[in-house]
Design a protein around this motif. Structure first.
Motif, short mmCIF file in Angstrom:
data_model
loop_
_atom_site.label_atom_id
_atom_site.label_comp_id
_atom_site.label_asym_id
_atom_site.label_seq_id
_atom_site.Cartn_x
_atom_site.Cartn_y
_atom_site.Cartn_z
N MET A 218 -42.45 1.77 2.41
CA MET A 218 -41.38 2.69 2.83
C MET A 218 -41.89 4.11 2.67
O MET A 218 -42.53 4.43 1.68
CB MET A 218 -40.14 2.47 1.98
N MET A 253 -44.87 -2.25 -1.99
CA MET A 253 -44.75 -3.38 -2.91
C MET A 253 -45.60 -4.53 -2.37
O MET A 253 -45.51 -4.85 -1.19
CB MET A 253 -43.29 -3.84 -2.99
N LYS A 255 -46.88 -8.59 -2.99
CA LYS A 255 -46.65 -9.86 -3.70
C LYS A 255 -47.94 -10.67 -3.71
O LYS A 255 -48.63 -10.76 -2.68
CB LYS A 255 -45.55 -10.65 -2.97
N GLY A 259 -47.40 -14.99 -7.87
CA GLY A 259 -46.08 -14.46 -8.20
C GLY A 259 -46.08 -13.09 -8.86
O GLY A 259 -45.01 -12.56 -9.18
N THR A 261 -46.26 -9.03 -8.94
CA THR A 261 -45.94 -7.95 -8.00
C THR A 261 -46.73 -6.70 -8.37
O THR A 261 -47.07 -6.48 -9.53
CB THR A 261 -44.43 -7.63 -8.01
N GLY A 377 -39.74 -0.46 10.20
CA GLY A 377 -38.55 -0.34 9.36
C GLY A 377 -38.68 -1.05 8.03
O GLY A 377 -37.73 -1.62 7.52
N SER A 378 -39.90 -1.02 7.47
CA SER A 378 -40.18 -1.63 6.16
C SER A 378 -40.09 -3.15 6.18
O SER A 378 -39.63 -3.77 5.21
CB SER A 378 -39.27 -1.06 5.06
N PRO A 380 -41.70 -6.90 5.83
CA PRO A 380 -42.85 -7.45 5.11
C PRO A 380 -43.92 -7.86 6.11
O PRO A 380 -43.60 -8.39 7.17
CB PRO A 380 -42.27 -8.67 4.40
N LEU B 215 -32.47 -1.20 2.36
CA LEU B 215 -33.28 -1.45 1.17
C LEU B 215 -34.19 -2.65 1.41
O LEU B 215 -33.92 -3.49 2.29
CB LEU B 215 -32.43 -1.65 -0.08
N THR B 216 -35.23 -2.69 0.63
CA THR B 216 -36.15 -3.82 0.60
C THR B 216 -36.44 -4.12 -0.87
O THR B 216 -36.74 -3.19 -1.62
CB THR B 216 -37.48 -3.47 1.30
N SER B 217 -36.35 -5.37 -1.27
CA SER B 217 -36.59 -5.74 -2.66
C SER B 217 -37.67 -6.79 -2.78
O SER B 217 -37.86 -7.61 -1.86
CB SER B 217 -35.32 -6.31 -3.31
N MET B 218 -38.37 -6.77 -3.89
CA MET B 218 -39.40 -7.78 -4.17
C MET B 218 -39.27 -8.19 -5.64
O MET B 218 -39.07 -7.34 -6.50
CB MET B 218 -40.78 -7.20 -3.91
N ALA B 219 -39.38 -9.49 -5.89
CA ALA B 219 -39.25 -10.00 -7.25
C ALA B 219 -40.55 -10.63 -7.70
O ALA B 219 -41.19 -11.37 -6.95
CB ALA B 219 -38.13 -11.02 -7.34
N SER B 220 -40.94 -10.37 -8.93
CA SER B 220 -42.09 -11.06 -9.52
C SER B 220 -41.66 -12.46 -9.94
O SER B 220 -40.49 -12.81 -9.90
CB SER B 220 -42.59 -10.30 -10.74
N THR B 251 -38.33 -4.97 -7.89
CA THR B 251 -38.55 -3.62 -7.39
C THR B 251 -37.77 -3.46 -6.08
O THR B 251 -37.78 -4.35 -5.24
CB THR B 251 -40.05 -3.41 -7.11
N MET B 253 -36.74 -0.63 -2.88
CA MET B 253 -36.93 0.66 -2.23
C MET B 253 -35.73 0.90 -1.32
O MET B 253 -35.35 0.01 -0.55
CB MET B 253 -38.20 0.64 -1.38
N GLY B 377 -37.84 -13.05 1.91
CA GLY B 377 -39.23 -12.62 1.86
C GLY B 377 -39.40 -11.12 1.92
O GLY B 377 -40.34 -10.61 2.52
N SER B 378 -38.48 -10.39 1.29
CA SER B 378 -38.53 -8.92 1.22
C SER B 378 -38.30 -8.24 2.57
O SER B 378 -38.93 -7.23 2.89
CB SER B 378 -39.84 -8.43 0.59
N ILE B 379 -37.41 -8.79 3.34
CA ILE B 379 -37.04 -8.10 4.59
C ILE B 379 -36.16 -6.90 4.25
O ILE B 379 -35.51 -6.86 3.22
CB ILE B 379 -36.25 -9.01 5.58
N PRO B 380 -36.17 -5.90 5.15
CA PRO B 380 -35.23 -4.80 4.98
C PRO B 380 -33.82 -5.24 5.37
O PRO B 380 -33.67 -5.99 6.34
CB PRO B 380 -35.75 -3.73 5.95
#
Lengths: 412, 412
Positions: A218, A253, A255, A259, A261, A377-378, A380, B215-220, B251, B253, B377-380
């Protein structure tokens, strides 16, 4: 191939500021002779040539065309420190001419050029190393040592950034032929990922039992550079009209297959104090570069940061212990010297370098993937597996492949 | 509605640890009387009742059913500090019964429940406030003051985190009926975004001329909680078998309408020292909570951090200057008291609260959006506009709407 006792003849291609720094380092090595300097600009070659004359008492050849350079008999290997966009083409030409390559850092413009780099390396068998100096930083190698000794437990998350206020340098762009200027004018992405990502990739065994799967990036709006130009050159200056595309802060970010990050921050056009913002978090502890602090459960006082210094004493990497004994030298606190020695020793011993073509392709591709993610648009985007599956078993091959020397074997 | 001179009768619904803390604060206010405490557990109500008896010399009513509580004549307004999942239903019931609501923080489970909250507020006209105490932190309000005075220039990027090692607290989950335990067992997202996001939203005028777009999120991976349980309760403990779904580090964004980016980190199941990790970056400077430092171009020595203390003296928020004069009191360094006063004054004066239903819906929805992003899968994912367009013009209405008192008007 060159023998261990022999002096290595090096051509340095791209002798602007960075090239000069590398030459300065190489000039101090008894077993290295910079025989050729190459650049598109005469004045730069003149500077480089004079620096060598002054230090070593001889003048290297000056040659404008890298295609000629890589064919020369007085060149055993090539170091590339040109603008980003020329790196891979020159590296490919050099490998095809049978000359091992040490290539400076930067990001890729396309996934395809990374594949091309890998393919030529595989087809020619000529060694290739990326000169990521930060992998050899004292703090980074100490942290690597702590990671490998399990001090942080299982690694869960890493962070880093290239957080470096480059406004005055970039804004001089067209005057000083700085390639960032044009890049920032047209691109938008994580354009310089490797200084922080290189060390992190080593912590996480990337391409050696682990790999990057996807990333999402982003970008913020772009204001810093233009505002700096208006403030410092006036609103009427021709550059004050430029609408830069490169966001001031680009966050990425990543991955990993196991697992973990990774968080990267590119931050070069706003006022700040320099920091690579390193962070490593595991199930037993955390290192945080910005606080120069460590917290290890059961060792540190409960919920209290300890100075990194405490751990530096105990966990300093053997390479750095040795380096300090023999005398730290070279730019950026010594890491320029160490990364160049790793390359030179790889060439002399004809052994695989510690930062290889798969590392380079994987780290560099972050740039074009991040551009793609931001443009869409961000979303993955997936990392290619540049090893084509070899990453699964490469971990076990490590000992024999990385025996550059006792010290370098232990390095990563 | 209640008059300014009158004593406000408050029902506190949910009187576990957090509810007791709020009651402790309210007990010190001359114009407030906690008349009812409500919880599903008798022992908790007993504790709360005893705390009030001890401090104020009377026993409040105890009532298990919030639907009865909101209908009572001896209740002017309701404070909700239950488990996250009950917040919105209770708030809706209370507004429908005509009772203003102060609701503790947490994340949403669906976008729909946020819409429901907003709609009931709009239909009933009953006031609603989210009790985000961190908006009233001394450092946060000082930074807000610096932002509004333009010290950082145009704001480009903000960061924050809920970085709090809660393993021992969560792992006691089933024993102490801690709702996080079940959430971490089944969900995976930014489950607790508001402590850091609330202050950032105020810096960026969110819902008042600006808004969150995507927003876009990612998890460990999730390792910390289970490893803690195995280490501390043994591998045979029934909880040692649980595969938690909540990633150790999440995380996120966020992109705003005016091009600013926000980075959030949720980090509660690995060993660390507490930090909300605040950061504000603009075209003229940066604040970094983890270093407790500020760098302002042209003011700070070149590329040198200054202690935040230097700026605290000059830019401390008027509310805090006043607060320190009259005597700082209440939990979490005083911010619990300030947020509760804002609510109480809003109820007494029948004026819109400084953290309203649109703020609450917007901040809380980060949780379900982040779950969606991670699951895909961390899509916006896009933020709904809970104001249905009102955010564009709300900035200008601010003065009249936020005139709670001289001090509170100046607050955000």
């Amino acid at each position: 191939m060159v023998k261990e006792s022999k002096i290595i003849n090096v051509a340095v291609i791209g002798v602007s500021q960075r090239g000069l720094g590398l030459i300065d380092c190489l000039n101090n090595m008894d077993d290295v002779r910079v025989t050729v300097v190459c650049d598109l600009y005469e004045d730069r070659m003149e500077n480089a040539s004079n620096a060598i004359l002054e230090k070593c008492g001889y003048k290297p050849s000056c040659c404008k065309d890298y295609r000629e350079v890589v064919q020369r008999k007085d060149v055993d290997c090539v170091i590339i420190s040109t603008a980003w966009s020329a790196h891979i083409n020159i590296a490919i030409a050099s490998m095809k001419a049978g000359k091992p390559v040490g290539m400076e850092v930067g990001g890729a413009y396309s996934i395809q050029e990374c594949w091309d780099l890998v393919k030529v390396k595989e087809e020619t068998g000529v060694e290739f190393m990326m000169l990521e100096n930060c992998c050899y930083g004292r703090e980074e190698l100490t942290v690597l040592n702590m990671v490998k000794q399990g001090l942080f437990g299982e690694i869960i998350h890493c962070q880093g950034g290239y957080q470096h206020d480059l406004r005055s340098e970039i804004a001089m762009g067209l005057e000083n032929r700085h390639y960032r200027f044009r890049n920032y004018q047209h691109r938008n992405g994580e354009v310089y990922p490797t200084h922080e990502l290189g060390p992190i990739a080593k912590y996480l065994d990337i391409n050696r039992g682990n790999r990057f799967l996807t990333l999402t990036s982003m970008a913020s709006k772009a204001r810093g550079l233009r505002e700096w130009i208006i403030r410092n050159k006036g609103p009427e200056h021709e550059h004050a009209k430029i609408e830069f595309t490169q966001g001031d802060i680009v966050t990425t970010m990543i991955k990993c297959a196991h697992g973990e990050t990774i968080l990267l921050i590119h931050d070069t056009t706003l006022p700040r104090v320099y920091s690579r913002g390193g962070r490593v978090q595991g199930t037993k502890g955390i290192w945080m570069e910005d606080k120069s602090a460590v917290y290890i459960e059961g060792i540190s006082p409960y919920e209290t940061w300890e100075p990194f210094e405490n751990y530096l004493e105990k966990y300093e990497h053997p390479l750095w212990v040795e380096f300090r004994k023999t005398g730290v030298q070279g730019g950026h606190g010594g890491m320029d010297f160490l990364v160049l020695r790793a390359f030179v020793e790889s060439v002399k011993n004809n052994t695989p370098p510690p930062i290889d073509v798969y590392d380079a392709a994987t780290w560099m591709t972050v740039t074009c993937l991040s551009e793609e993610s931001i443009a869409m648009g961000s979303i993955p985007v997936a990392f290619p597996d540049f090893t084509n599956g070899k990453w699964i078993n490469r971990e076990e091959e490590k000992p024999s492949k990385y025996a550059l020397s006792k010290v370098f074997y232990e390095c990563f």
